[in-house]
Design a protein around this motif. Sequence first.
Motif, short mmCIF file in Angstrom:
data_model
loop_
_atom_site.label_atom_id
_atom_site.label_comp_id
_atom_site.label_asym_id
_atom_site.label_seq_id
_atom_site.Cartn_x
_atom_site.Cartn_y
_atom_site.Cartn_z
N ALA A 204 18.53 66.53 20.20
CA ALA A 204 18.07 66.06 18.90
C ALA A 204 17.50 67.24 18.13
CB ALA A 204 17.02 64.97 19.05
N LEU A 205 17.82 67.31 16.84
CA LEU A 205 17.35 68.38 15.97
C LEU A 205 16.24 67.87 15.06
CD1 LEU A 205 20.76 69.99 14.97
CD2 LEU A 205 18.90 71.18 16.14
N ARG A 217 20.34 61.43 17.71
CA ARG A 217 20.60 62.08 18.99
C ARG A 217 22.09 62.10 19.29
NH1 ARG A 217 17.24 59.10 23.42
NH2 ARG A 217 18.61 60.36 24.74
N GLY A 218 22.52 63.19 19.93
CA GLY A 218 23.93 63.31 20.27
C GLY A 218 24.10 63.84 21.68
N SER A 219 25.11 63.36 22.38
CA SER A 219 25.38 63.79 23.74
C SER A 219 26.11 65.14 23.74
CB SER A 219 26.23 62.75 24.48
OG SER A 219 26.63 63.23 25.74
N SER A 255 29.02 72.25 17.07
CA SER A 255 29.54 70.95 17.51
C SER A 255 28.43 69.92 17.60
CB SER A 255 30.24 71.08 18.86
OG SER A 255 31.38 71.91 18.76
N LEU A 256 27.27 70.33 18.10
CA LEU A 256 26.16 69.39 18.20
C LEU A 256 25.70 68.95 16.82
CD1 LEU A 256 24.03 67.91 19.88
CD2 LEU A 256 22.62 69.97 19.77
N ILE A 260 25.75 65.01 15.46
CA ILE A 260 24.56 64.21 15.18
C ILE A 260 24.35 63.94 13.68
CG2 ILE A 260 23.41 65.08 17.25
CD1 ILE A 260 21.73 66.86 15.54
N THR A 261 25.01 64.70 12.81
CA THR A 261 24.86 64.48 11.37
C THR A 261 26.10 63.92 10.70
OG1 THR A 261 25.55 66.73 10.80
CG2 THR A 261 23.20 66.38 11.25
#
Length: 516
Positions: A204-205, A217-219, A255-256, A260-261
């Motif tokens: 999470a950013l 949140r992203g895996s 990629s993250l 997540i966005t």
Amino acid sequence: MMDNKDLEAEIHPLKNEDKKSQENPGNLPRNEDNLKSKPVPSRLSRCRTVAFFLSLFTCLFVVFVLSFIIPCPDRPSSQGTWKLDYNNAGFSTPCAFVVAVSGANGSVLWERPVAQDVALVKCAMPQTLDSDEVSSACIVVGRAGSFVAVSFFTGETLWSHPSSFSGNVSILSPLLQVPDIDGDGDGTPDLLILAQEGQEVSGALYSGSTGYQIGHRGSLGVDGDGVALLHVTRTGAQYILLPCASALCGFSVKSLYERITGRDGHFKEDPYWENMLNHSVHRRLLHRLGAVRYLMNIPGKAGQDLLLVTSEACVLLDGQDLEPRWTLGEVQVLRKPILGHYKPDTLAVVIENGTSIDRQILLLDLSTGSILWSQPLPSLPGGPPSTSLMTADHRSAFFFWGLHDLVSTNEMDPPDVQHSLYMFHPTLPGILLELANVSANIVAFDAVLLEPSRHAAYVLLTGPASSDVPGLVSVTKHKVQDLVPGSRVIHLGEGSSDSDQAIRDRFSRLRYRSEM
């Protein structure tokens, strides 16, 4: 040959001219006539001169008087040694406190509760006196969902939010910083928190300026099980590296962010790394490594390299193609390696090899992996880490903890064993200086440079052996230079022929410098 008159004229030309003038008084130069006929200065000119000097005297008098009438602001006196005690305190209390203490005299600058059951803490030291509060703050992440930024200068809350992580997830360390991506344009790094739920790692950013979450949140699609690292490739692409099983996994920040966005970012991806990840299972970069214990970014000639410590070897990897530069096999690294300078301006790495009692200190040339210096130095399990400080000669002073008198704990009762702090400098490779002996349980230790070029000190945190039992918690500072005169000189073999006092004098003359 010159006659006597010519020689006299060459040696004393002015005298010769005066003589000519006396011989021909009627032929004076026109300038001299003008000077003789110059009028006497007027009364106005004399008044102006008197007024100028009177004004100058008045200004100097005012400055002189005010320097005694208006006192200078008090500067805290610097003490070589101080100690701050907290009675009946513990390290696993329901509420955690953050305390800022003056390095000069140990006075408490501010103190405040921050969170329950702290998971991560990251404090950014102010680089200059005019550093802004956002870039000089302590970020505290609580396991119960709290997420707080505290001003480094005042202890006031800059922002406070609940985090998106529930209580049943394991938050991975450390708290990572990425370039400003939330679009506010203030240049403050944003924050990346990784957590593990089951075998899956998610990220999470958060905005470093406001603390608000960016996206959701992203895996990462990896099953990491260790300490994370943010690595920058030669092309400027940022990747999150995680130990996973007996391999090293990677995931790009680009990629993250997109995951997540749901939108494109200004991040880069490295084609070489993406090709490796796309042809692997579960985004593995390296396979069959053994258990990865430590992972460090190392400054290289063309960018960052990677120091990888596994259960079987210590390897320096090229930061771009991940090819080994050198490998030190058959080692059992006790603690995270530290960096220093054995040769001037040349990085070395300190490896603590062994299982505490049979520990050996190895200083390796970081460019080749060759051993520069080695010394058996037994220690206790869970003992304090080593550290280093750069000296003015562009080498480093190294600080190691070991057993007092370098004896085996098999001959002593563990509660009676003392930790001893040893100092080493590469200009005296056959000497260790025993600075201090501590019988209390050491929780944390660091050597710091409180005043550039002259004031090196070590700070020690001691407390109860069990984190669940309250007791005396102490923070102590000692100035290194004050400990040298009373230190014990240990000769490691045939080496310096200097007297012990001459050796102490050489250590006392060491001056320290910042690595910035």
